[in-house]
Structures are given as structure tokens and as C-alpha cells.
Write a protein that holds these residues in place. Structure first.
Motif, short mmCIF file in Angstrom:
data_model
loop_
_atom_site.label_atom_id
_atom_site.label_comp_id
_atom_site.label_asym_id
_atom_site.label_seq_id
_atom_site.Cartn_x
_atom_site.Cartn_y
_atom_site.Cartn_z
N ILE A 46 49.07 44.45 28.09
CA ILE A 46 50.52 44.25 28.14
C ILE A 46 50.77 42.77 28.40
N VAL A 47 51.74 42.20 27.72
CA VAL A 47 52.19 40.84 28.04
C VAL A 47 53.67 40.96 28.38
N ARG A 115 33.87 36.51 31.84
CA ARG A 115 32.77 36.27 32.78
C ARG A 115 32.13 37.59 33.18
N GLY A 150 38.09 43.19 39.85
CA GLY A 150 38.84 41.93 39.81
C GLY A 150 40.16 42.03 40.55
N ASN A 153 45.41 38.73 37.30
CA ASN A 153 46.33 39.38 36.35
C ASN A 153 45.61 40.25 35.33
N ARG A 175 38.20 40.60 47.80
CA ARG A 175 38.95 40.06 48.95
C ARG A 175 40.01 41.03 49.45
N GLN A 235 36.82 42.51 34.92
CA GLN A 235 38.01 41.67 34.63
C GLN A 235 38.07 40.54 35.64
N ILE A 236 37.05 39.68 35.61
CA ILE A 236 36.95 38.67 36.68
C ILE A 236 37.11 37.24 36.16
N LYS A 283 46.21 29.20 32.65
CA LYS A 283 45.64 29.81 31.45
C LYS A 283 46.58 30.92 30.97
P1 NAP Z 1 41.57 34.98 37.50
O1 NAP Z 1 43.02 34.81 37.71
O2 NAP Z 1 40.67 33.82 37.62
O3 NAP Z 1 41.09 36.12 38.49
C1 NAP Z 1 39.76 36.51 38.53
C2 NAP Z 1 39.60 37.55 39.62
O4 NAP Z 1 38.27 38.02 39.59
C3 NAP Z 1 39.89 36.98 41.01
O5 NAP Z 1 40.59 37.93 41.76
C4 NAP Z 1 38.48 36.75 41.56
O6 NAP Z 1 38.37 36.97 42.93
C5 NAP Z 1 37.69 37.84 40.88
N1 NAP Z 1 36.29 37.45 40.71
C6 NAP Z 1 35.79 36.29 40.20
N2 NAP Z 1 34.44 36.31 40.19
C7 NAP Z 1 34.08 37.49 40.71
C8 NAP Z 1 32.83 38.10 40.96
N3 NAP Z 1 31.66 37.50 40.67
N4 NAP Z 1 32.82 39.34 41.52
C9 NAP Z 1 33.99 39.96 41.82
N5 NAP Z 1 35.21 39.44 41.60
C10 NAP Z 1 35.25 38.22 41.05
O7 NAP Z 1 41.23 35.60 36.06
P2 NAP Z 1 42.10 36.56 35.13
O8 NAP Z 1 42.72 37.65 35.90
O9 NAP Z 1 41.21 36.91 33.98
O10 NAP Z 1 43.22 35.61 34.59
C11 NAP Z 1 42.87 34.39 33.92
C12 NAP Z 1 44.16 33.66 33.58
O11 NAP Z 1 44.85 34.39 32.57
C13 NAP Z 1 45.10 33.55 34.78
O12 NAP Z 1 45.76 32.31 34.75
C14 NAP Z 1 46.06 34.69 34.57
O13 NAP Z 1 47.35 34.47 35.13
C15 NAP Z 1 46.14 34.74 33.04
N6 NAP Z 1 46.46 36.11 32.61
C16 NAP Z 1 47.79 36.43 32.46
C17 NAP Z 1 48.14 37.70 32.10
C18 NAP Z 1 49.58 38.02 31.98
O14 NAP Z 1 50.34 37.19 32.40
N7 NAP Z 1 49.98 39.15 31.46
C19 NAP Z 1 47.17 38.69 31.88
C20 NAP Z 1 45.85 38.34 32.05
C21 NAP Z 1 45.50 37.05 32.43
P3 NAP Z 1 39.00 35.96 44.00
O15 NAP Z 1 40.48 36.21 43.98
O16 NAP Z 1 38.32 36.39 45.24
O17 NAP Z 1 38.60 34.59 43.56
#
Ligand code: NAP
Length: 310
Positions: A46-47, A115, A150, A153, A175, A235-236, A283
Motif C-alpha cells: 500500500i502507498v 537486506r 522489522g 514502514n 526494539r 522487512q528490515i 528513501k
Molecule cells: P527502515 O526504515 O530502515 O527500517 C528497518 C527496520 O528493520 C528498523 O525497524 C530496524 O530496526 C529493523 N532492522 C534492521 N536490521 C535488522 C536486523 N538485522 N534484525 C532485525 N531488525 C532489523 O527500512 P524500511 O522499513 O524498509 O523503509 C525504508 C525506507 O522506505 C524508509 O525511509 C521508509 O519510510 C520508506 N518506506 C515507505 C513506505 C511508505 O511510505 N508507504 C513503505 C515502505 C518503506 P531498528 O529500528 O532497531 O533500527
């Protein structure tokens, strides 16, 4: 060798926006992607934060962008992998699995990849219950019990999407607080079939032919337990697809993201970078689009040198 004015590598949100602006500026523009156009945004269940689209699937949004790019006059080559770049002379050389191209300017918009958590069982069960894409694989687990890892988002939107398909979704975050937007966290909280495990890490993924269980470690209580699940959605976050750029000598930061200034200029004149492959902190689809647009406008200035840019 085929000649283009502008070659955009990567057909995600940044690359497609660059393609639209490049073609509309009158540049002979080619967009190349190793997969189908759309990039990782296409996998988003979903966006809800891309202006003008209060609720749209990533797949639909990506399709609209690709169609718009073609209509604007850009050529899109899908399923064609760029294997090497030569940026040493004024004409940039792009080698792919199909042929060799030259271009006056390049925009690198190769995005990022999912990742991995790096626990036992993750690689072994990839495609057999371990997935990195809820939209792609969620429907295989209708009525089952699935787990999402994860706290950002991606994890929140994937949990929401899966809550409409699976019988039960376990969301596991290492966390005590989420990184995801408040609005998404509230939505997740409101779902009756979602169970949240904070301060919890997945230590192992188990199964026989398919995933059947995970080992969870509660890092507050210092306790370990095994839970039965049918699938694990990791989803990390992401890491940049910058290998080709690095090999060609473009400067990257300590995490491998391509360094780009506010004009999206890289360390090589005429070469721009946009979207998730850059060191830009946000991102988002919206920021990727903005960067793609800036890069294309800059590339236009670099190639055509219009009177107002001299
Ligand atoms: P992210 O924001 O970097 O979050 C990654 C999450 O995974 C964090 O909670 C992190 O924990 C956790 N994590 C990282 N390494 C881990 C590990 N080895 N083991 C367990 N947990 C781990 O990544 P994302 O959610 O993929 O989002 C990436 C970017 O895309 C962001 O800027 C996001 O806002 C954007 N995005 C936007 C949307 C939307 O707006 N609809 C949807 C998807 C993504 P910690 O919190 O402890 O570091």
C-alpha cells in the motif's frame, strides 16, 4: 554501437521520473532495467503518502509511471542488465547483456535491494517460506500464520497487507519502539489478527521442506522460545545497488550509497544519481521522483547548454 543523448539506468520511481523529464525536454532518452519497470516501490502493498494518491498499491503506481514515461517518448528496455560502465571519456559507455550503448549523459537510478537478517535457515528456506515481498508471496499463505520481521514502514505496511490474507500475523521487532509512521503503527495495532512482539529477535528459521517454526529471543526477558509459523517476511530495510557505479569509479559513502549533491551530480561530470541508490536520507517514492526530475533537468543543461544555463 547505439547512440543516445541520455541513458537512465533503473526504471523505478526515480528512473521513470527522469525518463519523463528527459524525453519531454526533447532528449533522445533510453531507460534500462534488469527487471520489469517499477522498481521496489512496485512491491509495496500500500502507498498512502504519495501526493495525489491517498491509497494505491505500489504495483498500480509503478504501472502508471511506466506508462507515463513511454507516453512522454522515452524508450524503456526491460529485462536487460547493465554489466559495466566506462565513464573515462566524454561519451559514456554502457555495456549490457544485449549490446553496447554510448550516451552524452547518464542517470544512475539503480535503487536498492532487500537486506537479509543473516540467521540460520534464512538462505535455506528462501522461496520456501522465507520472503522479502508481501505482495509477491503473501497470497500463498492465505489462512496461515505468518511472521513479519522489522519495525519500519516496510514491516508495518507488509503486516497490514498480510493481515487481510493470513489468519494470523506476528510482527517481530528487535526494539521497544517502532520506526514506522504513527498512522501505520495505529493501523497495525487495530488489527485483531496481528500480534506484536517488541524487544524480540528472530534467532533461527526452522522447517523441513518448508518453513514451520522460528526461534524467538526476548532480549528484555533474556528468554528463548520456538513458535510455529508458515512463513517469514523479512522487512528490515535495504542496501544500495551501486556495484556497477563503484566499479566505474563513482564516489560512494561508507555504506555504498552514491554521493550526489543537490543537483544530483556525482563525482563524474555528466553522470547523475537519483533515488534509493544515493546517500539522500529519505528513501521515499516522492523524494526519488524529485531527485529523478532534478537529475534529468541537470542532464539536459549539461547536454544542450541552453542560453539560460550558460
Ligand atoms: P527502515 O526504515 O530502515 O527500517 C528497518 C527496520 O528493520 C528498523 O525497524 C530496524 O530496526 C529493523 N532492522 C534492521 N536490521 C535488522 C536486523 N538485522 N534484525 C532485525 N531488525 C532489523 O527500512 P524500511 O522499513 O524498509 O523503509 C525504508 C525506507 O522506505 C524508509 O525511509 C521508509 O519510510 C520508506 N518506506 C515507505 C513506505 C511508505 O511510505 N508507504 C513503505 C515502505 C518503506 P531498528 O529500528 O532497531 O533500527
Amino acid at each position: 554501437m547505439e547512440s543516445w543523448e541520455l541513458i537512465v539506468i533503473g526504471a523505478g520511481a526515480a528512473g521513470l521520473a527522469a525518463g519523463i523529464y528527459g524525453a519531454r525536454s526533447g532528449l533522445k532518452t533510453l531507460v534500462i532495467d534488469e527487471k520489469m519497470a517499477g522498481g521496489t516501490a512496485a512491491d509495496a502493498p500500500i502507498v498512502e503518502n504519495y501526493p495525489g494518491f491517498p491509497h494505491i498499491t505500489g504495483g498500480e503506481l509503478a504501472q502508471k509511471m511506466a506508462l507515463h514515461c513511454k507516453k512522454a517518448g522515452a524508450n524503456i528496455h526491460e529485462i536487460e542488465t547493465v554489466t559495466a560502465l566506462d565513464l573515462t571519456s566524454e561519451q559514456k559507455i554502457v555495456k549490457t547483456t544485449r549490446r553496447e550503448y554510448e550516451a552524452k549523459s547518464l542517470i544512475i537510478a539503480t535503487g536498492s535491494h532487500y537486506r537479509e537478517i543473516g540467521v540460520k535457515g534464512e538462505k535455506e528456506f528462501r522461496g520456501r517460506g522465507v520472503s522479502y515481498c508481501g505482495v509477491c508471496d503473501g497470497p500463498f499463505f492465505k489462512g496461515k500464520r505468518v511472521l513479519v520481521i522489522g519495525g519500519g514502514n516496510s514491516a508495518a505496511t507488509t503486516t497490514l497487507y498480510l493481515s487481510g490474507i493470513a489468519a494470523e500475523v506476528l510482527m517481530v521487532h528487535r526494539r521497544g519502539a517502532f520506526r514506522a509512521e504513527d498512522a501505520l503503527v495505529k493501523d497495525v495495532d487495530s488489527k485483531e489478527n496481528v500480534q506484536i512482539f517488541l524487544n524480540t529477535e528472530v534467532r533461527e528459521i526452522k522447517g523441513n521442506k518448508l518453513v514451520s517454526a522460528v526461534v524467538l529471543y526476548d532480549n528484555k526477558a533474556n528468554a528463548t522460545k520456538e513458535i510455529a509459523v508458515d512463513a517469514v517476511f523479512v522487512q528490515i530495510g535495504e542496501a544500495p545497488n551501486s556495484q556497477i557505479a563503484c566499479e566505474a569509479g563513482l564516489e560512494v559513502n561508507e555504506h555504498g550509497y552514491i554521493k550526489a549533491d543537490v543537483f544530483q551530480r556525482t563525482s563524474v561530470a555528466g553522470v547523475y544519481a537519483a533515488g534509493d541508490v544515493t546517500s539522500h536520507p529519505a528513501k521515499q517514492v516522492g523524494t526519488a521522483v524529485g531527485q529523478g526530475i532534478t537529475a534529468a533537468l541537470e542532464a539536459y543543461g549539461y547536454i544542450r547548454r541552453p542560453y539560460y544555463r550558460r
